[in-house]
Design an enzyme around this catalytic site. Structure first.
Site, PDB file in Angstrom:
ATOM      1  N   HIS A   1       3.416  14.890   5.269  1.00  0.00           N
ATOM      2  CA  HIS A   1       3.427  16.321   4.987  1.00  0.00           C
ATOM      3  C   HIS A   1       3.996  17.029   6.212  1.00  0.00           C
ATOM      4  CE1 HIS A   1       0.685  15.477   1.633  1.00  0.00           C
ATOM      5  NE2 HIS A   1       0.126  14.641   2.481  1.00  0.00           N
TER       6      HIS A   1
ATOM      7  N   CYS B   1      -1.463  -3.299   3.904  1.00  0.00           N
ATOM      8  CA  CYS B   1      -2.429  -4.388   3.787  1.00  0.00           C
ATOM      9  C   CYS B   1      -1.781  -5.561   3.053  1.00  0.00           C
ATOM     10  CB  CYS B   1      -3.680  -3.931   3.037  1.00  0.00           C
ATOM     11  SG  CYS B   1      -3.380  -3.402   1.341  1.00  0.00           S
TER      12      CYS B   1
ATOM     13  N   SER C   1       0.819  -1.210   0.000  1.00  0.00           N
ATOM     14  CA  SER C   1       0.000   0.000   0.000  1.00  0.00           C
ATOM     15  C   SER C   1       0.853   1.259   0.000  1.00  0.00           C
ATOM     16  CB  SER C   1      -1.051   0.052   1.102  1.00  0.00           C
ATOM     17  OG  SER C   1      -2.045   0.983   0.688  1.00  0.00           O
TER      18      SER C   1
END
Length: 136
Positions: free
Chosen positions: A73, A88, A68
């Site tokens: 940020h 996952c 995944s």
């Protein structure tokens, strides 16, 4: 697919270099993904300019891995960062890798406070063996 999604807001980050250098941030994120056993497929990081000549800008970036993604940020003017880790897998539980990745990156950023939410995603659906064989 089943997986663990960790969403974190980190406050009071003491490692200012991680907040202001997309290069350092990328280096730490990609290394952390590999160190916890994730399969890195690619990444992109961007360096923002500061709000004015007296400040350094933040950075944003994402690492895509087979299991995944990671998105981060930073806001150096607020000594903060947001972190999004989702790991996952169709055949195994990778939640320990998600937790370890979050732990390593949090240690790099050194927040004094954090707001962390964990979301378990997906259902126990039967694996379609014919479809898996066709994918290989």
């Amino acid at each position: 697919m089943k997986g663990l999604h960790i969403i974190a807001d980190l406050y009071g980050c003491r490692n200012s270099e991680m907040l202001t250098s997309s290069g350092k941030l990328r280096e730490a994120c990609v290394a952390a993904c590999k160190d916890v056993g994730l399969t890195v497929l690619g990444d992109h990081f961007y360096q923002f300019d500061g709000l004015d000549a007296t400040q350094l800008g933040g950075a944003t970036g994402a690492v895509v891995f087979a299991e995944s993604h990671l998105a981060i940020h930073t806001w150096p003017e607020r000594s903060g960062a947001t972190l999004d880790v989702y790991v996952c897998n169709v055949t195994s539980d990778n939640s320990a890798k998600a937790e370890k990745l979050y732990s390593v990156l949090s240690a790099h950023l050194q927040p004094s406070d954090s707001l962390v939410e964990r979301v378990w995603r997906g259902r126990d659906l039967p694996v379609k063996k014919k479809r898996l064989a066709a994918v290989k």
